[in-house]
Write a protein that holds these residues in place. Structure first.
Motif, mmCIF file in Angstrom:
data_model
loop_
_atom_site.group_PDB
_atom_site.id
_atom_site.type_symbol
_atom_site.label_atom_id
_atom_site.label_comp_id
_atom_site.label_asym_id
_atom_site.label_seq_id
_atom_site.Cartn_x
_atom_site.Cartn_y
_atom_site.Cartn_z
ATOM 1 N N LEU A 1 0.825 -1.217 0.000
ATOM 2 C CA LEU A 1 0.000 0.000 0.000
ATOM 3 C C LEU A 1 0.858 1.265 0.000
ATOM 4 C CD1 LEU A 1 -2.690 -1.041 2.619
ATOM 5 C CD2 LEU A 1 -3.071 -0.626 0.188
ATOM 6 N N HIS A 2 2.030 1.133 0.618
ATOM 7 C CA HIS A 2 2.906 2.313 0.744
ATOM 8 C C HIS A 2 3.761 2.544 -0.495
ATOM 9 C CE1 HIS A 2 1.794 2.339 4.930
ATOM 10 N NE2 HIS A 2 2.138 1.064 5.022
ATOM 11 N N ILE A 3 3.760 1.544 -1.376
ATOM 12 C CA ILE A 3 4.609 1.685 -2.574
ATOM 13 C C ILE A 3 3.684 1.935 -3.762
ATOM 14 C CG2 ILE A 3 6.453 0.614 -3.923
ATOM 15 C CD1 ILE A 3 6.726 -1.384 -1.529
ATOM 16 N N ARG A 4 3.762 3.126 -4.304
ATOM 17 C CA ARG A 4 2.855 3.489 -5.398
ATOM 18 C C ARG A 4 3.606 3.550 -6.725
ATOM 19 N NH1 ARG A 4 -2.267 5.078 -3.524
ATOM 20 N NH2 ARG A 4 -2.321 4.476 -1.332
ATOM 21 N N HIS A 5 2.832 3.750 -7.757
ATOM 22 C CA HIS A 5 3.421 3.900 -9.083
ATOM 23 C C HIS A 5 4.384 5.107 -9.053
ATOM 24 C CE1 HIS A 5 3.344 2.840 -13.292
ATOM 25 N NE2 HIS A 5 3.419 4.140 -13.583
ATOM 26 N N GLY A 6 5.541 4.945 -9.669
ATOM 27 C CA GLY A 6 6.548 6.019 -9.614
ATOM 28 C C GLY A 6 7.635 5.724 -8.584
ATOM 29 N N ALA A 7 7.429 4.596 -7.853
ATOM 30 C CA ALA A 7 8.460 4.209 -6.882
ATOM 31 C C ALA A 7 9.684 3.705 -7.633
ATOM 32 C CB ALA A 7 7.926 3.117 -5.971
ATOM 33 N N LYS A 8 10.839 3.748 -6.963
ATOM 34 C CA LYS A 8 12.053 3.207 -7.593
ATOM 35 C C LYS A 8 12.848 2.397 -6.575
ATOM 36 C CE LYS A 8 14.266 7.707 -7.161
ATOM 37 N NZ LYS A 8 14.842 8.820 -7.879
ATOM 38 N N VAL A 9 13.733 1.570 -7.091
ATOM 39 C CA VAL A 9 14.564 0.711 -6.235
ATOM 40 C C VAL A 9 15.975 1.268 -6.252
ATOM 41 C CG1 VAL A 9 15.388 -1.635 -5.836
ATOM 42 C CG2 VAL A 9 13.167 -1.266 -6.898
ATOM 43 N N ARG A 10 16.547 1.352 -5.056
ATOM 44 C CA ARG A 10 17.900 1.919 -4.945
ATOM 45 C C ARG A 10 18.792 0.930 -4.187
ATOM 46 N NH1 ARG A 10 17.898 7.368 -1.882
ATOM 47 N NH2 ARG A 10 17.176 8.238 -3.840
ATOM 48 N N LEU A 11 20.010 0.711 -4.721
ATOM 49 C CA LEU A 11 20.967 -0.154 -4.018
ATOM 50 C C LEU A 11 21.793 0.724 -3.082
ATOM 51 C CD1 LEU A 11 22.315 -2.977 -3.708
ATOM 52 C CD2 LEU A 11 23.924 -2.278 -5.446
ATOM 53 N N VAL A 12 21.711 0.389 -1.792
ATOM 54 C CA VAL A 12 22.382 1.212 -0.782
ATOM 55 C C VAL A 12 23.424 0.366 -0.079
ATOM 56 C CG1 VAL A 12 22.024 2.590 1.306
ATOM 57 C CG2 VAL A 12 20.237 2.481 -0.422
ATOM 58 N N GLU A 13 24.654 0.937 0.084
ATOM 59 C CA GLU A 13 25.699 0.233 0.843
ATOM 60 C C GLU A 13 25.598 0.623 2.299
ATOM 61 O OE1 GLU A 13 29.762 0.278 -0.566
ATOM 62 O OE2 GLU A 13 28.993 0.440 -2.601
ATOM 63 N N GLN A 14 25.790 -0.355 3.186
ATOM 64 C CA GLN A 14 25.701 -0.070 4.622
ATOM 65 C C GLN A 14 27.102 0.047 5.194
ATOM 66 O OE1 GLN A 14 23.190 -3.464 5.704
ATOM 67 N NE2 GLN A 14 21.690 -1.965 6.317
ATOM 68 N N GLY A 15 27.532 1.281 5.536
ATOM 69 C CA GLY A 15 28.835 1.494 6.164
ATOM 70 C C GLY A 15 29.971 1.183 5.215
ATOM 71 N N LEU A 16 31.195 1.123 5.775
ATOM 72 C CA LEU A 16 32.399 0.935 4.958
ATOM 73 C C LEU A 16 32.482 -0.480 4.402
ATOM 74 C CD1 LEU A 16 35.035 2.324 4.076
ATOM 75 C CD2 LEU A 16 36.105 1.365 6.091
ATOM 76 N N LEU A 17 32.210 -1.471 5.278
ATOM 77 C CA LEU A 17 32.341 -2.857 4.861
ATOM 78 C C LEU A 17 30.990 -3.566 4.847
ATOM 79 C CD1 LEU A 17 35.450 -3.607 7.105
ATOM 80 C CD2 LEU A 17 35.472 -3.168 4.674
ATOM 81 N N GLY A 18 29.912 -2.816 5.007
ATOM 82 C CA GLY A 18 28.593 -3.419 5.141
ATOM 83 C C GLY A 18 28.077 -3.972 3.822
ATOM 84 N N ASP A 19 27.123 -4.904 3.948
ATOM 85 C CA ASP A 19 26.496 -5.498 2.778
ATOM 86 C C ASP A 19 25.533 -4.474 2.176
ATOM 87 O OD1 ASP A 19 25.946 -7.351 0.990
ATOM 88 O OD2 ASP A 19 24.825 -8.708 2.289
ATOM 89 N N GLY A 20 25.182 -4.697 0.907
ATOM 90 C CA GLY A 20 24.227 -3.786 0.278
ATOM 91 C C GLY A 20 22.799 -4.235 0.547
ATOM 92 N N VAL A 21 21.867 -3.318 0.530
ATOM 93 C CA VAL A 21 20.443 -3.665 0.619
ATOM 94 C C VAL A 21 19.711 -2.890 -0.474
ATOM 95 C CG1 VAL A 21 20.313 -4.188 3.090
ATOM 96 C CG2 VAL A 21 19.955 -1.854 2.322
ATOM 97 N N LEU A 22 18.540 -3.460 -0.844
ATOM 98 C CA LEU A 22 17.712 -2.774 -1.834
ATOM 99 C C LEU A 22 16.682 -1.943 -1.094
ATOM 100 C CD1 LEU A 22 17.199 -5.714 -4.334
ATOM 101 C CD2 LEU A 22 18.544 -3.653 -4.740
ATOM 102 N N GLU A 23 16.710 -0.680 -1.315
ATOM 103 C CA GLU A 23 15.804 0.233 -0.618
ATOM 104 C C GLU A 23 14.758 0.703 -1.642
ATOM 105 O OE1 GLU A 23 16.542 1.454 2.753
ATOM 106 O OE2 GLU A 23 14.524 2.311 2.694
ATOM 107 N N ILE A 24 13.488 0.576 -1.254
ATOM 108 C CA ILE A 24 12.439 1.058 -2.161
ATOM 109 C C ILE A 24 12.131 2.502 -1.813
ATOM 110 C CG2 ILE A 24 10.023 0.814 -2.838
ATOM 111 C CD1 ILE A 24 10.316 -2.167 -2.455
#
Lengths: 324, 297
Positions: free
Chosen positions: A98-121
């Protein structure tokens, strides 16, 4: 077992106990499995979505999909399309859809210096329609540490070039420094002239005051000498006029100097602000990177808090070693 | 039984590994903001002192001292008073220098670390030695040794001070022994400057005993360390002493080479007095190069 139980009645009780234990164990195992499955979202109602990228770096199956920091889904699979694009499928729990509407995008974000990446909507505007299953979302990458460092280097390059060019132009025979030197010499000369003029004017005024005083003293004795005294006053006024003319020339000279200073300032004003701006941004980037690195594990643990240290003893003192 | 023991040792290994992992992951203790500020000031003062900016060092030490006094950081107060005494001494305020050190030994005193008190006593002794007050210097060496128990970081410095006292009283064998003990006590990695001082003093004593070969060896060691540390004043001294040792050994050419190098260093330092001193030595060898000081006088 029955063979043994027919010989010993205690074994029949034991048989029931073993059966119960086994059932309980199996039940617990099943419960754990169900809990894990629920935790993993196996029974949750989900919607499959996808995005395309031309580089699969830092993206892998099973990575988390987040919305405003909440885990809302998971990456299902990555496939290479016929046109060479990489398509990534992921699912999102329907209760968050419900919170994700048309026009949303996916962004790859790195967590910290050595952190794993996550996909942020990044959710679209609220007035937009809901997403449908298998909809293709736009994808972007947020700058990671490597990109930031590269960006920093790229931004520093023009600054260094600017500094080099500016330094060269400053040092040229007709450059800014020499121009400023000339202006300073003019200033000094003007100052000297003004000082000389002041002394001259003071001298003239003192001399004429003296003459006027004498003339006035004599006025009571000989009225006919008044005319002469008046003439002398006239000469004094003329001299004062000359002095004023010289002062006017000096003021003109000041005006020229001020114009020169204005030109110097104007020529600097064009190049210096962008340099300062670039420098400020670059310095801020560098400070952020260093600050993040310092806060990240394990660098954080390597940073020792500063300590007060005793200066090393020097019983053959510096005073003895360095003749003043 | 063997299997059980093996299992126990495996468990112990696993627990040890976990403990080590926890130890590695633990963050160092966070300092309070005042202590942190004082430490920053102190570090800035140390840097200023080592660059010869003694006035600036003094001001920063005074500020750091006030902050540490406000939170009763005894160990830091002791260290800063020691460093402050050094700054005052370099600024030619000997009374202020002694005052800072005396405060550490006067009542009521905070529980200052004995190692820092030993260092403070050694420094007082050094100042008395420079002021040619041998008896006071000796009493402070003894006081320092009382705090030091022969194991602290200034143990070598105290031996060096004893060697200087013995040298001054012309007890050369005793002085040589103290200097050798100081060389042995000083750690090459941590106390380089003091080690170079010990080698230089040992060389001076050897020269006084007409043992040129040993003197040359000691001065060469001192010179190697001083070059590594980059202290021009001491490099100049080492070169002059090496020249003197070779001159004493009858190697006039080598002596000339060392004196010439000492003159170059003096001129590069911009020290007219230092250059004149070396020219005096060269004059004694009947060779006087022309003055060539281009730096600040």
């Amino acid at each position: 077992m029955k063979l043994f139980s027919s010989h010993d009645s205690r074994l029949a009780v034991l048989e029931r106990k073993v059966g119960l234990f086994a059932f309980a164990g199996l039940g617990a195992l099943l419960l754990v499995f169900v809990i894990v499955a629920i935790e993993q979202g196996m029974f949750a109602s989900t919607t499959k979505l996808r995005f395309q990228t031309n580089d699969v770096g830092m993206i892998h199956e099973g990575m988390e999909v987040r919305l405003r920091g909440f885990k809302v889904g998971k990456l299902l699979g990555i496939s290479l399309k016929n046109d060479g694009a990489v398509e990534v499928q992921f699912f999102v729990d329907n209760k968050y859809l419900l919170h994700i509407r048309h026009g949303a995008k996916v962004r790859l974000v790195e967590q910290g210096l050595l952190g794993d990446g996550v996909l942020e909507i990044v959710p679209g505007p609220k007035d937009q329609p809901n997403l449908v299953a298998n909809e293709l979302l736009p994808f972007e990458r947020q700058f990671g540490m490597g990109e930031l460092a590269h960006e920093l280097v790229e931004r520093l390059k023009p600054i260094l070039d600017n500094v080099r060019v500016t330094t060269t132009s400053l040092n040229e025979p007709d450059g800014l420094i020499n121009h400023v030197k000339k202006v300073a010499v003019k200033f000094e000369k003007t100052g000297e002239d003004i000082s000389s003029l002041m002394q001259q004017t003071q001298g003239v005024i003192a001399e004429e005051n003296l003459k006027l005083g004498k003339a006035l003293d004599k006025s009571s004795e000989a009225v006919d000498k008044v005319g002469v005294a008046v003439d002398k006053v006239g000469v004094a006024v003329d001299k004062a006029g000359v002095a004023l003319d010289k002062a006017s020339i000096m003021i003109d000279s000041f005006h020229d100097v001020a114009q020169d200073v204005g030109k110097v300032t104007a020529s600097s004003a064009e190049s210096i602000p962008p340099m300062l701006q670039d420098g400020r941004v670059a310095a801020e980037d560098a400070r952020n990177i260093i600050s993040s690195a310092k806060d990240a594990w394990p660098i954080k643990n390597m940073m020792e808090p500063g300590e007060t240290i005793i200066l090393p003893m020097d019983s053959y003192g510096v005073t003895n070693a360095q003749p003043k | 039984m063997v299997l059980q023991m093996h299992s126990q040792s495996n468990s112990a290994l696993l627990i040890s590994f976990c403990l080590m992992l926890v130890a590695c992951g633990s963050a160092p203790e966070k300092q309070n903001s005042r202590t942190e500020q004082a430490n920053k000031l102190s570090a800035r003062a140390d840097a200023a002192f080592l660059q010869g900016e003694f006035e600036s060092a003094k001001n920063d030490y005074l500020q750091a001292l006030r902050i540490n006094q406000s939170v009763e950081n005894a160990a830091e107060i002791a260290i800063i008073r020691f460093n402050l005494a050094r700054a005052f001494h370099e600024l030619a305020y000997p009374e202020q220098a002694h005052l800072q050190l005396d405060t550490l030994f006067s009542e009521p005193a905070l529980p200052y670390p004995p190692a820092t008190l030993a260092a403070a006593a050694a420094l007082k002794s050094q100042y008395y030695l420079e002021g040619k007050e041998s008896s006071l210097a000796l009493s402070w060496i003894e006081k320092g040794e009382g705090y030091c128990q022969k194991k602290c970081t200034v143990a070598g410095s105290l031996l060096l001070l004893r060697a200087q006292l013995a040298q001054r009283d012309n007890r050369l064998d005793e002085a040589q022994k103290f200097a050798d003990d100081a060389v042995a006590a000083l750690k090459p990695g941590m106390q380089q400057m003091e080690l170079a001082n010990a080698h230089r003093l040992s060389g001076e004593i050897s020269l006084a005993k007409n043992d040129s070969a040993r003197a040359i060896h000691s001065f060469q060691q001192a010179h190697a360390i001083d070059r590594k540390l980059g202290i021009p004043g001491k490099i100049r001294l080492d070169l002059m002493r090496l020249g003197a040792s070779h001159e004493r050994a009858g190697a006039a050419a080598a002596a000339l080479s060392y004196y010439s190098r000492a003159l170059t260093v003096s001129e590069a330092m911009g020290s007219k007095q230092g250059a004149d001193e070396v020219r005096g030595l060269l004059k004694a060898l009947q060779i006087i190069p022309e003055a060539n000081i281009s730096g600040p006088q």
